[in-house]
Every structure is written in C-alpha cells, then in structure tokens.
Scaffold this active site. Structure first.
Site, mmCIF file in Angstrom:
data_model
loop_
_atom_site.group_PDB
_atom_site.id
_atom_site.type_symbol
_atom_site.label_atom_id
_atom_site.label_comp_id
_atom_site.label_asym_id
_atom_site.label_seq_id
_atom_site.Cartn_x
_atom_site.Cartn_y
_atom_site.Cartn_z
ATOM 1 N N LYS A 178 -17.748 9.917 -1.338
ATOM 2 C CA LYS A 178 -18.147 10.735 -0.199
ATOM 3 C C LYS A 178 -17.079 11.819 -0.029
ATOM 4 O O LYS A 178 -16.036 11.571 0.567
ATOM 5 C CB LYS A 178 -18.229 9.881 1.072
ATOM 6 C CG LYS A 178 -19.118 10.448 2.174
ATOM 7 C CD LYS A 178 -18.615 11.732 2.811
ATOM 8 C CE LYS A 178 -17.345 11.563 3.611
ATOM 9 N NZ LYS A 178 -16.912 12.882 4.207
ATOM 10 N N GLU A 254 -4.414 6.105 1.416
ATOM 11 C CA GLU A 254 -3.443 7.181 1.145
ATOM 12 C C GLU A 254 -3.508 8.112 2.346
ATOM 13 O O GLU A 254 -4.459 8.876 2.491
ATOM 14 C CB GLU A 254 -3.825 7.912 -0.144
ATOM 15 C CG GLU A 254 -3.738 7.068 -1.387
ATOM 16 C CD GLU A 254 -2.301 6.818 -1.811
ATOM 17 O OE1 GLU A 254 -2.098 6.058 -2.769
ATOM 18 O OE2 GLU A 254 -1.387 7.393 -1.188
ATOM 19 N N CYS A 288 -0.391 16.578 1.681
ATOM 20 C CA CYS A 288 0.213 15.423 2.359
ATOM 21 C C CYS A 288 1.668 15.231 1.966
ATOM 22 O O CYS A 288 2.396 14.501 2.625
ATOM 23 C CB CYS A 288 -0.549 14.165 1.988
ATOM 24 S SG CYS A 288 -0.552 13.897 0.211
ATOM 25 N N GLU A 383 2.778 15.991 11.204
ATOM 26 C CA GLU A 383 2.643 16.927 10.085
ATOM 27 C C GLU A 383 1.890 18.166 10.560
ATOM 28 O O GLU A 383 0.801 18.079 11.109
ATOM 29 C CB GLU A 383 1.972 16.278 8.881
ATOM 30 C CG GLU A 383 0.577 15.843 9.074
ATOM 31 C CD GLU A 383 -0.012 15.176 7.825
ATOM 32 O OE1 GLU A 383 -1.028 14.529 7.971
ATOM 33 O OE2 GLU A 383 0.526 15.312 6.711
HETATM 34 N N1 LIG Z 1 -1.714 10.384 1.113
HETATM 35 C C1 LIG Z 1 -2.448 11.217 0.409
HETATM 36 O O1 LIG Z 1 -2.587 11.121 -0.822
HETATM 37 C C2 LIG Z 1 -3.157 12.333 1.123
HETATM 38 C C3 LIG Z 1 -3.746 13.334 0.346
HETATM 39 C C4 LIG Z 1 -4.420 14.379 1.009
HETATM 40 C C5 LIG Z 1 -4.489 14.418 2.391
HETATM 41 N N2 LIG Z 1 -3.909 13.416 3.102
HETATM 42 C C6 LIG Z 1 -3.953 13.451 4.557
HETATM 43 O O2 LIG Z 1 -5.277 13.813 5.002
HETATM 44 C C7 LIG Z 1 -5.177 14.585 6.205
HETATM 45 C C8 LIG Z 1 -5.906 15.899 6.012
HETATM 46 O O3 LIG Z 1 -7.184 15.686 5.453
HETATM 47 P P1 LIG Z 1 -8.464 15.625 6.385
HETATM 48 O O4 LIG Z 1 -8.323 16.529 7.551
HETATM 49 O O5 LIG Z 1 -9.655 15.766 5.515
HETATM 50 O O6 LIG Z 1 -8.377 14.111 6.915
HETATM 51 P P2 LIG Z 1 -9.523 13.283 7.681
HETATM 52 O O7 LIG Z 1 -8.965 11.930 7.830
HETATM 53 O O8 LIG Z 1 -9.992 14.012 8.879
HETATM 54 O O9 LIG Z 1 -10.766 13.246 6.648
HETATM 55 C C9 LIG Z 1 -10.618 12.670 5.384
HETATM 56 C C10 LIG Z 1 -11.989 12.182 4.927
HETATM 57 O O10 LIG Z 1 -12.429 11.176 5.832
HETATM 58 C C11 LIG Z 1 -13.706 11.508 6.364
HETATM 59 N N3 LIG Z 1 -13.755 10.937 7.717
HETATM 60 C C12 LIG Z 1 -13.377 11.517 8.881
HETATM 61 N N4 LIG Z 1 -13.545 10.652 9.905
HETATM 62 C C13 LIG Z 1 -14.050 9.503 9.366
HETATM 63 C C14 LIG Z 1 -14.445 8.231 9.888
HETATM 64 N N5 LIG Z 1 -14.367 7.950 11.199
HETATM 65 N N6 LIG Z 1 -14.910 7.278 9.033
HETATM 66 C C15 LIG Z 1 -15.005 7.541 7.696
HETATM 67 N N7 LIG Z 1 -14.647 8.722 7.142
HETATM 68 C C16 LIG Z 1 -14.174 9.690 7.971
HETATM 69 C C17 LIG Z 1 -13.768 12.997 6.284
HETATM 70 O O11 LIG Z 1 -15.105 13.444 6.248
HETATM 71 C C18 LIG Z 1 -13.073 13.253 4.953
HETATM 72 O O12 LIG Z 1 -13.969 13.050 3.890
HETATM 73 C C19 LIG Z 1 -3.712 14.802 6.444
HETATM 74 O O13 LIG Z 1 -3.245 13.851 7.361
HETATM 75 C C20 LIG Z 1 -3.080 14.554 5.081
HETATM 76 O O14 LIG Z 1 -1.746 14.147 5.195
HETATM 77 C C21 LIG Z 1 -3.236 12.380 2.505
HETATM 78 O O1 LIG Z 2 -2.310 16.250 -0.413
HETATM 79 C C1 LIG Z 2 -2.221 15.296 -1.081
HETATM 80 C C2 LIG Z 2 -2.098 15.262 -2.563
HETATM 81 O O2 LIG Z 2 -1.995 13.921 -2.941
HETATM 82 C C3 LIG Z 2 -0.934 16.084 -2.983
HETATM 83 S S1 LIG Z 2 -0.590 16.015 -4.681
HETATM 84 O O3 LIG Z 2 -1.434 17.018 -5.336
HETATM 85 O O4 LIG Z 2 -0.927 14.666 -5.183
HETATM 86 O O5 LIG Z 2 0.832 16.316 -4.808
#
Ligand SMILES: NC(=O)c1ccc[n+]([C@@H]2O[C@H](COP(=O)([O-])OP(=O)(O)OC[C@H]3O[C@@H](n4cnc5c(N)ncnc54)[C@H](O)[C@@H]3O)[C@@H](O)[C@H]2O)c1
Ligand SMILES: O=C[C@H](O)CS(=O)(=O)O
Length: 482
Positions: A178, A254, A288, A383
C-alpha cells in the site's frame, strides 16, 4: 522526458490491473507545479481483502519454488528497473518533487535491494545441531513467514517498497503493497515491471487508497496476513502496533528520527560541513535519516557556522527536472507550514537565521540555517522534515552525548572526530541504530537499516533482512538406530 508506458493508473491485484469496486478515484498531483498527473483507484477494505486472498492463494506454490527459482524472477525485476531508470526517476520526480539527480539515485538504491535479496534467496541456510541423545537427529530449517503486507511513506516512492518486498519475495512470501496516496505512481510502475519479470499472479499486489487507516486495519485484523512491515511516522507505527495485538501480527517498524550531527573540536571542519550539508538537505530535508540537530563544540562553533552557512547559500534551486538543481519543494502545505512553525518558534526563543528563512513561492522554501539553537526549541525535539538546520553549542564530550541521546528517537546519528579513541567511545555511547563516523550518507543495501527506542524495531537490508520474513523451524528426528 516522456512517459513511455510506465504511467499505470490502475491497481494491481492477482495479476490483473483493476479499479476500486466503488469506482472511486483520487488525484495524484505534482508538488512542484500543483498540476494533476493522474487519477488512480481509491480502494476500500473489500478491495484489499481481494488482494490478501490472492496473495494467500499464491503462497503455497510460491514458497515451494526453490530460492534459486525466486532469485531468477527477482533478477529479471532488477534488470527491468535499471533498464527503465530514467522513466522511473521522471515519474518519481513529478509525483514527489524529489530533484532528478536524487530520483535517479533512488532508483539505483531501491533496485539494489532486489539485486541483494535475489542473491540472499539462495542462502536461507538452516542448521544441523549435534544431537543431545544418540537416537535423535536435530535440524533447523527456515521457511517463508507467509503473506506480507507493506505500508510505505511518500519520501522514497521506490526504495521504501523494494526494501520491504525484496526480503519477503526472496523468502517465499507473497506481498501486498500500500504505497502512500501522495506518491503511488512509482509503486504502480514497478508493479508493472514485476508483472513483466515473471512473478506468478497473486505473488505481487499493489493497492491504492486514501483510506489508509482502513487499509491498515484490514492488514492488522486479517489473519491471512502473517507479517506487516511499516515505514512512516512514529504515531502511525504505534497505531499499527496496537491494532496488531489481537492477531499477534509479526511487525517491522521503521519510524521517525531526530538525528544528531556532532562536530568535535578535533574534527576536519571542511569535511564536517560537507557531510552535514548532504545529510541535511537531501530530498530537501525530507528523509528519516536527515540531520535534525547539529551539535558543535564551543572552540569551532563560529568557524563551522560561517562555513556551513556559505555552503548552504551555494545550494541551487530551480526546475527539479534539471540535473544541476539541488533544492525542490516540500511535499505539501502541511510540510511547508511545519517548517515555518519550527523556524518561528526557534527565532522567538533566541535562534538567529544566518541564511534562508523565507518561502519562495508555492511549496518551495529557502534552505535555512539557525545559529544559537537551544534545547528549549521544538526543533530540538521533533523532526522538522524540511530544509532547516539548527546549530547547537556544546562544551564537553559528555555533554554532547547527553544532548544527542536526549530524545525518544534512535534511528540515525553522525559525528566527526579524528581521535580514534573518541570515535569508539562516542559510537558505543550513542543510542541509535546507525552511526555515521566522519560520514553523512550511510544507507546501503548491504548494511542493516533500522532504529531503536521510538524509531521502531527490525532491520532492512543486509544479511539480517530476510530473517524478518522467515520462520525458524526446529525438526527433531527420534528413534534413529545408531
Ligand atoms: N525509518 C525509516 O526508514 C523511515 C523512512 C521514511 C520515512 N520515515 C518517517 O515517515 C514520516 C514521513 O512519512 P509520512 O508522512 O508518509 O508518514 P505517515 O506515517 O503519515 O504515512 C506513512 C504511510 O502510512 C500510511 N498511513 C497513515 N496513517 C495510517 C494509519 N492510521 N494506518 C495505516 N496506515 C497509515 C500513509 O498513507 C503512508 O502510506 C517521518 O516521520 C519519517 O521520519 C521513516
Ligand atoms: O527516509 C528514509 C530512508 O530510509 C532514507 S535512506 O534513503 O534509506 O537513507
């Protein structure tokens, strides 16, 4: 650059391109221009159930393939991604606002997880254990965990998918992806390439929806889904974890970060400036593992602020499709407003803007540096997920470690020092899953990516990655006549 066939506007379930049963769709827009790119299916739980049923039906035959057979299909998929790199990068740039050079980099990075796990598919080794009695023989085997669901974020429209489906598919687990409603088109494009690579119907599925919470509930509550891998914000990760308790769903999370970047007074300052620049402003600060707090030791604070400010002022903004442009837009108004709110809070509490601080139209915002940052500011604790670099001052190594660890997050961290003993002390003291030492870019498919504390649990990539999609089974053969 023209789209030559990778713009897919339907979801992919059981080897077929389908719409939502309701007929509903939602628009995908270009954050750099505001233009609508495409309308795609806005699915609900009944659509997702069909995908889960298809994956469950495909599981027996897929898991019975040899690792080598699965590896062959995955290798085809990797080759197709690389052959279509330019078009995939173009699609990624127009739907996410990621500058073209970074989109090209993400295609290579994302495809590398498929290349890596195609190889790992052939190495899901078990064990033979020296028996504890003469009439028994003990063996450990590893088997596919079963149907795996993946929920991914908008900031890496390709790599966050392949980092999950790579180990799953290698292990023999069919997947339902998804992707985020902000950037689903790249995920649909690689679904088309997966179809062409030869994955049997039902093994690879992609559902699209703005009803993310409903889709998430289906993944958590449906017992046919054995594993859920989520990448996104910590609050959503916590929701999914609580929703998974009734079915004891296997989880990988993650989540968010709050990366410190420590510059000690024995560091190579020019190298530290370079490392902080690329780590902070990569994808406009929307990753992230981006630096969220720069901590500089007192003696070199002014030198670092001056040199870093100059470097930031050299970043090129403009048309994100141009390969020399380094700064793109924020993903949406919510992201832009968060940047403005964090800067206002910091300035109200004494921060000094040494460059940037203003929007430049639409979702674009100047790369910004804040000197004189303190722990009382919101940006110290959350963040910013945008192009803002607060620079904090510290005096001792102990203070730097205390400041760096003073957060509920524990994903990525970085520090610069030329003192080998200090490097070991600090690396071992930092409470983070990943530590960059004299390096600002650390992510690779060959190393374990993941965090601790409220950045989640599980690791993606590396020799550790497949274990999160496999079950360890112990076989005890009795009655053996010696
Ligand atoms: N640790 C990592 O590898 C990593 C990588 C990328 C982004 N991030 C984190 O993600 C965040 C930014 O991404 P974002 O704004 O898309 O995050 P988000 O949590 O808002 O959304 C992530 C995904 O979850 C879905 N989602 C949202 N609410 C949901 C729910 N209640 N139940 C199920 N799915 C749901 C969204 O549609 C999307 O596909 C930041 O906090 C960033 O640090 C972490
Ligand atoms: O934003 C999250 C990603 O995991 C960053 S990276 O491309 O893996 O460094």
């Amino acid at each position: 650059m023209e789209l030559k066939g990778l713009l897919k506007t339907q979801a992919y379930i059981n080897g077929k391109w389908v719409g939502a049963a309701s007929g509903k769709t939602f628009d995908v827009t270009n954050p750099a221009t505001g233009e609508i790119i495409a309308a795609i299916p806005d699915m609900d739980r009944s659509d997702v159930q069909k995908a889960i049923d298809a994956a469950d039906a495909a599981w027996p035959a897929y898991r019975d393939m040899t690792g080598k057979e699965r590896a062959g299909i995955m290798r085809n998929w990797f080759n197709l991604m690389m052959e279509n790199k330019d078009e995939l990068a173009y699609l990624m740039t127009i739907e996410s606002g990621k500058v073209m050079t970074e989109s090209l980099g993400e295609v290579t990075y994302g495809a590398s997880f498929i290349e890596w796990f195609a190889e790992e598919a052939k190495r899901a080794y078990g064990d033979v254990i020296p028996q504890h009695t003469r009439d028994r023989r003990l063996v450990v085997i590893k088997q596919s965990v079963g149907v795996a669901a993946a929920i991914t974020p908008w900031n890496f429209p390709l790599a966050m998918i392949t980092r999950k489906v790579g180990p799953a598919l290698a292990a023999g687990s069919p997947v339902i992806v998804k992707p985020p409603s902000e950037t689903p088109l790249t995920g649909l494009a690689i679904s088309y390439l997966a179809e062409n690579a030869g994955f049997p119907p039902g093994v690879y599925n992609t559902v699209t929806s703005t009803n993310s919470s409903e889709v998430g509930k289906e993944f958590c509550e449906n017992k046919k889904v054995r594993k859920l891998s989520f990448t996104g914000s910590t609050p959503v990760g916590k929701i999914l974890m609580s929703q998974s308790a009734p079915t004891l769903k296997k989880l990988s999370l993650e989540l968010g970060g709050n990366a410190p970047f420590i510059v000690f007074d024995d560091a190579d300052i020019d190298a530290a400036v370079k490392g902080a620049l690329i780590s902070k402003y990569r994808h406009n600060g929307q990753t992230c593992v981006c630096v969220n707090r720069i901590l500089v030791q007192d003696k070199v604070y002014d030198e670092f602020v001056d040199k870093f400010t100059q470097a930031v002022q050299g970043l090129k903004s403009g048309n994100v499709l141009d390969k020399d442009v380094q700064v793109g837009p924020l993903i949406n108004e919510k992201g832009l407003n968060k940047v403005k709110e964090f800067i206002k809070d910091a300035v109200d509490k004494g921060a000094i803007i040494t460059t940037g601080g203003k929007g430049t139209g639409g979702l674009f915002f100047q790369p910004t540096v804040l000197a004189n940052a303190t722990q009382e500011m919101i940006i110290a604790r959350e963040e910013v997920f945008g192009p803002v670099a607060p620079i904090f001052r510290f005096h001792t190594e102990e203070e730097a470690i205390q400041m760096a660890n003073d957060t509920e997050y524990g994903l990525a961290s970085y520090f610069y020092s030329k003192d080998v003993n200090r490097c070991w002390r600090v690396a071992e003291a930092l409470e983070y899953g990943m530590v960059g030492i004299n390096e600002g870019i650390i992510s690779t498919e060959v190393a374990p990516f993941g965090g601790m504390k409220e950045s989640g649990f599980g690791r993606e990539g590396s020799k550790y990655g497949m274990d999160y999609f496999m079950e360890i089974k112990y076989l005890c053969y009795g009655g053996v006549k010696s």
